[in-house]
Design a protein around this motif. Structure first.
Motif, mmCIF file in Angstrom:
data_model
loop_
_atom_site.group_PDB
_atom_site.id
_atom_site.type_symbol
_atom_site.label_atom_id
_atom_site.label_comp_id
_atom_site.label_asym_id
_atom_site.label_seq_id
_atom_site.Cartn_x
_atom_site.Cartn_y
_atom_site.Cartn_z
ATOM 1 N N TRP A 7 0.809 -1.230 0.000
ATOM 2 C CA TRP A 7 0.000 0.000 0.000
ATOM 3 C C TRP A 7 0.841 1.279 0.000
ATOM 4 C CZ3 TRP A 7 -3.788 -1.765 4.473
ATOM 5 C CH2 TRP A 7 -4.613 -2.791 3.985
ATOM 6 N N ALA A 8 2.119 1.167 -0.304
ATOM 7 C CA ALA A 8 2.959 2.374 -0.343
ATOM 8 C C ALA A 8 2.309 3.382 -1.287
ATOM 9 C CB ALA A 8 4.362 2.007 -0.826
ATOM 10 N N GLY A 9 2.119 4.616 -0.840
ATOM 11 C CA GLY A 9 1.502 5.643 -1.693
ATOM 12 C C GLY A 9 -0.010 5.668 -1.618
ATOM 13 N N ILE A 10 -0.613 4.793 -0.810
ATOM 14 C CA ILE A 10 -2.084 4.828 -0.641
ATOM 15 C C ILE A 10 -2.378 5.342 0.775
ATOM 16 C CG2 ILE A 10 -4.247 3.507 -0.714
ATOM 17 C CD1 ILE A 10 -2.793 1.415 -2.424
ATOM 18 N N PRO A 11 -2.689 6.647 0.903
ATOM 19 C CA PRO A 11 -2.803 7.239 2.244
ATOM 20 C C PRO A 11 -3.818 6.529 3.148
ATOM 21 C CG PRO A 11 -2.939 8.931 0.540
ATOM 22 C CD PRO A 11 -2.911 7.618 -0.169
#
Ligand code: SAM
Length: 246
Positions: free
Chosen positions: A207-211
């Motif tokens: 989920w890197a980049g999914i706030p």
């Protein structure tokens, strides 16, 4: 909700608990009939539902408002070979409306708080038959003067209280106390926080980049860290009580 469920929906249990604690609470009940009819409120993935089916030899109505949890309960019961005695009910517990004295036992592990402890116990009182039992695990203070981060975390559930005050609520509502115990520390870690940590490690890459996803991870890590540091101050207790025969 999507990210929350990807974490909390895929753990072995959806809250602190263990087979041993389910059995211990069950054994605190005296005079349970053979093959009792049991309501399991907020069944989650159904680990305790399957335990109840095995221990009691009776029927269990497993209630949860999430289809995912209902499906997991069904599948866990099928795998354990006890599905023929399981009924599932996909329903919001706030909408529960059973005829009086529908159950011999009402069970809820780490879930009745969604109605509030006092309000929940009051609501279900008529659903259990006179002389029947209610067993609930619930958040409690174990030590006075919890540090600020713990107080801050538990603002989400202001009804957390001391065991003595919970017992007073039980008596005020007209139940008879059958027994209670504090869940041991491993019930928070073995099937709950330990697998959650492993899952979080994987998801933080995915989920890197999914706030929204990272926020769920952050909150879960905060919760785990808090427990690891301050588990002396709070925990869950199982309360077993009986509706008196009027
Ligand atoms: N008893 C299970 C266990 O110990 O593994 C699940 C505990 S989990 C903390 C709480 C469960 O209650 C979740 O499965 C959730 O879907 C369910 N739940 C929360 N609010 C609910 C509501 N209003 N009506 C029905 N189920 C609800």
């Amino acid at each position: 909700m999507e990210y929350f469920l990807a974490i909390f929906g895929s753990l072995p249990r959806a809250g602190p608990g263990s087979h041993e604690c389910t059995r211990r609470a069950y054994e605190l009940m005296t005079g349970v009939p053979k093959s009792p009819r049991i309501l399991d409120i907020g069944c989650g993935p159904g680990v305790q539902t399957v335990d109840l089916l095995k221990i009691s030899g009776g029927t269990v109505v497993a209630l949860d408002f999430l289809p995912l949890m209902i499906e997991r309960t069904r599948s866990n019961a099928a795998q354990a070979g006890v599905a023929e005695r399981l009924e599932v009910l996909e329903q919001d517990m706030r909408q529960m409306d059973f005829p009086p004295a529908s159950f011999d036992v009402i069970w809820s592990e780490g879930a009745l708080y969604n109605l509030g402890f006092e309000n929940g116990l009051e609501k279900i009182r008529s659903f259990v038959r006179p002389g029947g039992h209610v067993a609930v695990s619930e958040a409690v203070w174990l030590k006075p003067a919890p540090p600020a981060p713990v107080v801050e975390f538990w603002r989400q559930y202001p009804e957390i209280d001391t065991i003595e005050n919970k017992l007073a609520v039980i008596e005020r509502l007209g139940y008879r106390r059958e027994g209670h115990f504090v869940l041991p520390r491993n019930t928070w870690t073995t099937d709950y926080y330990d697998p959650m940590e492993i899952l979080l490690a994987g998801k933080s890459k995915e989920w890197a980049g999914i706030p929204q996803g990272l926020e769920v991870i952050e909150e879960a890590r905060h919760e785990i860290g808090l427990y690891r540091e301050y588990s002396d101050y709070y925990g869950y207790a199982f309360f077993v009580m009986r509706r008196p025969v009027e």
